[in-house]
Design an enzyme around this catalytic site. Structure first.
Site, PDB file in Angstrom:
ATOM      1  N   CYS A  33       0.835  -1.204   0.000  1.00 48.37           N
ATOM      2  CA  CYS A  33       0.000   0.000   0.000  1.00 48.37           C
ATOM      3  C   CYS A  33       0.867   1.250   0.000  1.00 48.37           C
ATOM      4  O   CYS A  33       0.587   2.229  -0.709  1.00 48.37           O
ATOM      5  CB  CYS A  33      -0.920   0.017   1.218  1.00 48.37           C
ATOM      6  SG  CYS A  33      -2.104  -1.334   1.315  1.00 48.37           S
ATOM      7  N   ASP A 438      34.792  13.068  16.863  1.00 50.16           N
ATOM      8  CA  ASP A 438      35.280  14.413  17.108  1.00 50.16           C
ATOM      9  C   ASP A 438      35.428  14.537  18.633  1.00 50.16           C
ATOM     10  O   ASP A 438      34.790  13.786  19.378  1.00 50.16           O
ATOM     11  CB  ASP A 438      34.281  15.429  16.569  1.00 50.16           C
ATOM     12  CG  ASP A 438      34.695  16.858  16.876  1.00 50.16           C
ATOM     13  OD1 ASP A 438      35.853  17.203  16.636  1.00 50.16           O
ATOM     14  OD2 ASP A 438      33.844  17.615  17.381  1.00 50.16           O
ATOM     15  N   ASP A 625      32.107  19.650  11.144  1.00 51.67           N
ATOM     16  CA  ASP A 625      32.000  18.197  11.030  1.00 51.67           C
ATOM     17  C   ASP A 625      31.000  17.777   9.960  1.00 51.67           C
ATOM     18  O   ASP A 625      30.964  16.596   9.583  1.00 51.67           O
ATOM     19  CB  ASP A 625      31.582  17.573  12.370  1.00 51.67           C
ATOM     20  CG  ASP A 625      32.689  17.652  13.404  1.00 51.67           C
ATOM     21  OD1 ASP A 625      33.855  17.446  13.027  1.00 51.67           O
ATOM     22  OD2 ASP A 625      32.381  17.931  14.583  1.00 51.67           O
TER      23      ASP A 625
END
Length: 729
Positions: A33, A438, A625
């Site tokens: 669906c 980091d 980052d």
């Protein structure tokens, strides 16, 4: 009379030149669906997004502003065989409860009828091998019909309605072959009973409906439990706030009318409606949603508060930084919504298989019937075999194989403090074998702490904290927070880039750079934490230095050890100074680290690891980052990360602990394992069952039991994704 439909109230902006609307869609039950609706809506010109959320039967639509009337989407869904209307949380929950109750009633009727028909079938089965009279057998068959026919007419409504909508719009779905199989089994049973035959299949038809309803009810309730997480978040949102319109006058206004910079009153027992900072008052607040801590947090001047936080004791004045859809709570809700709508490559594989099902199984049943007739069987026996093929090949197990695992896994991840932000994040995270962290804001906490507060005389530290309240610098805010300062020193003057000064009891006091405070000699002669920033305080001739730094996350060591125990490689790539990175790496026993790296350096390292065959998980929080987060195989960011990093990351984790990183990996690995198991269960079932059904040795009753059993087995297997994370020690 022409009737117009105005849905502008439900349309909202989703960015520059893009409009968004959510529609509730009835009759969405499976992956097939979802794929059908998304394909059908995506072909409309200027539609930029059409995504179905199976959890709450909702479709999210985005299109270019000014090009489409939202009513066109509802018309298109009607053409596809689905009734739709604008989605509203409250009405959707009411409809969900009503559907659940209806399914339960249907299941009750079907189960009661099944028990009675099976009891009537036992003497027929035994009588067929003994001396039961034909009249007695006919009596039991007619009695079974009297129970099964009305029960099937009521209990089969969820499937019959869905199939009729599809057929009336010249399409098919998974409920079409189910309905055909049930109706054929019942029709043939009536014909068999009229002609005094030995066998009838009322028990098979009603038993099939019972097992299908069990599976559908379990599936719906499992989705409701996961959706309840989002509902709980929505319940945390306050709709109004007490805004100050004068020095001592407040007005209760809708949250939508609150703007950044406004001041609101937060009374005991109220939930905060906005993000902001306390400017007056003292209280305890519960903001476990954001921090992950169950202990109450002291709120005073300078303390950040977030929408959804509960004020426990005192009265607070809060200056608004964000309201309505800009709050952190709203962002978490959007991320959770992404998790519930997540689509993976395994789900796409399931979608394609489900789309092929209806034509393939109908063709298989027809070929089976014709083949048996050609082989010399009667039309009666051939049709019975064809019905068994239709029933046994129902693709419910295949359609549930992936969505159920993703639904359960995303709910389990949220409970562990992790939100999905990408459709195939679960599979990619499960494959990760190397983690790059980091340092700043990721391995360390985003908040600054005064590390040597205990070495400073209490009266001096209190005075420094009061002076710090007059500065906007984050280091000064850390000093004020650590000192518990509540009243700033009147007349303080801040010198940009240097610090803040004032006069207290006739003595000049200063807080800021060592050179600003005349404390350079103390810095040169002190042994300081290599990760720390230095701020000086002077009171006349008295000089002091404060060591301010971001502390490691409280469970960082345990998390690193847990990752190593799982065979995952770890390294640190940070743009920070070498002494600071080296100290963090040594504290966490991470031998591989690099300091002073640029975003390009991080990407280069990730590419190097990729060439070696590593699957890299990047965990970072800063704007710098974002490129490396996008370059990695999979990525995570803390909720405190810059918005760009959050948008780039595949997963976001909440709170101060780092444990959600390990919990997410464990959940993803378990979920991927269960997805593969479910696919093999569904495929293996069909490989074994279809030839057996075609051979004619399976009755419709056995086919119903086999098909339903496979679907329930897949669902129960999926529930194992609820508890995947191992204890972190």
């Amino acid at each position: 009379m022409h009737v117009t439909r105005d849905f502008s109230h439900y349309v909202r902006s989703a960015g520059e030149g893009i409009k968004h609307i959510d529609l509730a869609v009835e009759g969405v039950h499976c992956a097939g669906c979802m794929a059908k609706i998304e394909r059908g809506l995506s072909v409309i010109p200027d539609v930029t997004l059409a995504r179905v959320n199976l959890t709450d039967r909702r479709v999210a639509l985005e299109w270019k502003a000014g090009t489409l009337d939202p009513s066109r989407f509802i018309d298109r869904l009607e053409e596809l065989g689905y009734k739709a209307y604008p989605f509203e949380t409250e009405s959707a929950e009411v409809a969900e409860v009503a559907e659940s109750r209806f399914l339960l009633r249907c299941l009750g009727v079907a189960a009661f009828a099944t028990m009675n028909v099976m009891m009537l079938s036992i003497p027929v089965w035994s009588g067929n091998v003994s001396d039961m009279l034909p009249e007695q057998r006919d009596f039991f068959h007619w009695l079974s019909a009297l129970i099964a026919l009305p029960a099937a007419a009521y209990a089969g409504q969820p499937f019959f309605r869905s199939a009729w909508r599809a057929l009336s719009n010249k399409t098919t779905n998974m409920d079409v072959p189910i309905s055909i199989g049930v109706i054929l089994a019942l029709g043939m049973s009536v014909v068999e009973t009229i002609h005094h035959a030995e066998h009838a299949y009322f028990d098979a038809a009603i038993m099939l409906l019972t097992f299908l309803l069990v599976g559908r009810f379990l599936d719906q309730n499992m989705r409701r439990r996961t959706r309840a997480v989002a509902g709980n978040l929505a319940a945390l949102k306050a709709e109004t706030a007490a805004r100050f319109v004068g020095p001592d006058e407040i007005s209760q206004v809708p949250v939508a009318a609150i703007n950044p910079g406004d001041v609101v009153l937060l009374r005991p027992g109220e939930r905060c409606a906005v993000d902001g900072t306390v400017i007056e008052g003292r209280s305890e607040i519960d903001q476990s949603l954001i921090t992950g801590e169950t202990l109450y947090v002291t709120a005073e001047q300078g303390t950040p508060v977030y929408a959804g936080s509960m004020n426990i004791s005192g009265t607070l004045r809060v200056r608004v930084s964000a309201a309505s859809e800009a709050t952190l709570l709203a962002e978490i809700t959007r991320l959770l919504d992404n998790a519930l709508q997540a689509r993976s490559r395994y789900m796409r594989l399931s979608d394609r298989a489900s789309r092929l099902y209806a034509p393939v199984v109908h063709a298989t049943a027809l070929i089976t019937i014709l083949g048996w007739v050609i082989a010399g069987a009667s039309w009666h026996d051939a049709i019975v075999t064809g019905v068994a093929v239709l029933i046994i090949t129902c693709p419910c197990a295949l359609g549930l194989a992936i969505p159920t695992v993703q639904t359960v896994a995303s709910g389990a991840m949220f409970k562990s403090g992790v939100l999905l932000n990408s459709g195939d994040a679960i599979e990619r995270l499960a494959e990760a074998d190397h983690v790059i962290f980091d340092k700043t804001g990721t391995l360390t906490l985003p908040d600054l702490e005064v590390m040597n507060a205990a070495d400073i005389p209490a009266d001096i530290f209190e005075l420094a904290g009061r002076l710090a309240l007059s500065s906007h610098h984050p280091v000064a805010a850390a000093v004020a927070q650590a000192a518990g300062a509540r009243s700033p020193i009147v007349g303080a003057v801040e010198e940009a880039g240097q610090g803040v000064r004032a006069v207290a009891d006739g003595i000049e006091i200063r807080l800021g750079r060592p050179s600003f405070c005349g404390a350079e000699a103390l810095v040169g002669g002190a042994t300081l934490d290599p990760e720390a920033s230095v701020v000086a305080f002077s009171k006349g001739a008295e000089k002091f230095i404060l060591s301010v730094r971001q502390g490691l996350r409280p469970d960082a060591q345990a998390v690193i050890a847990a990752l190593k125990a799982r065979g995952i490689g770890i390294e640190i790539l940070s743009g920070d100074r070498e002494p600071a990175v080296k100290a963090a790496a040594h504290a966490l026993s991470i031998p591989e680290w690099r300091a002073g790296v640029t975003p390009a350096d991080k990407i280069a390292r990730i590419e190097e690891l990729k060439r070696r065959g590593a699957r890299v998980l990047m965990v970072g929080d800063g704007m710098n980052d974002a490129p490396s987060l996008a370059a990695a195989h999979v990525s995570m960011s803390p909720i405190s990360a810059a918005h760009l990093s959050q948008a780039t990351a595949d997963l976001v984790f909440l709170g101060r602990p780092l444990a959600p990183v390990v919990a997410a990996i464990d959940s993803a690995r378990k979920a991927l394992h269960l997805m593969r198991q479910n696919l093999w269960l569904a495929i293996g079932y069909n490989v074994l069952a279809v030839p057996v059904a075609i051979s004619g040795v399976v009755t419709p009753l056995i086919a119903a039991a086999a098909m339903s059993g496979s679907s329930i087995l897949v669902m129960l297997n999926s529930l194992r994704a609820r508890s995947a994370s191992r204890e972190i020690v």
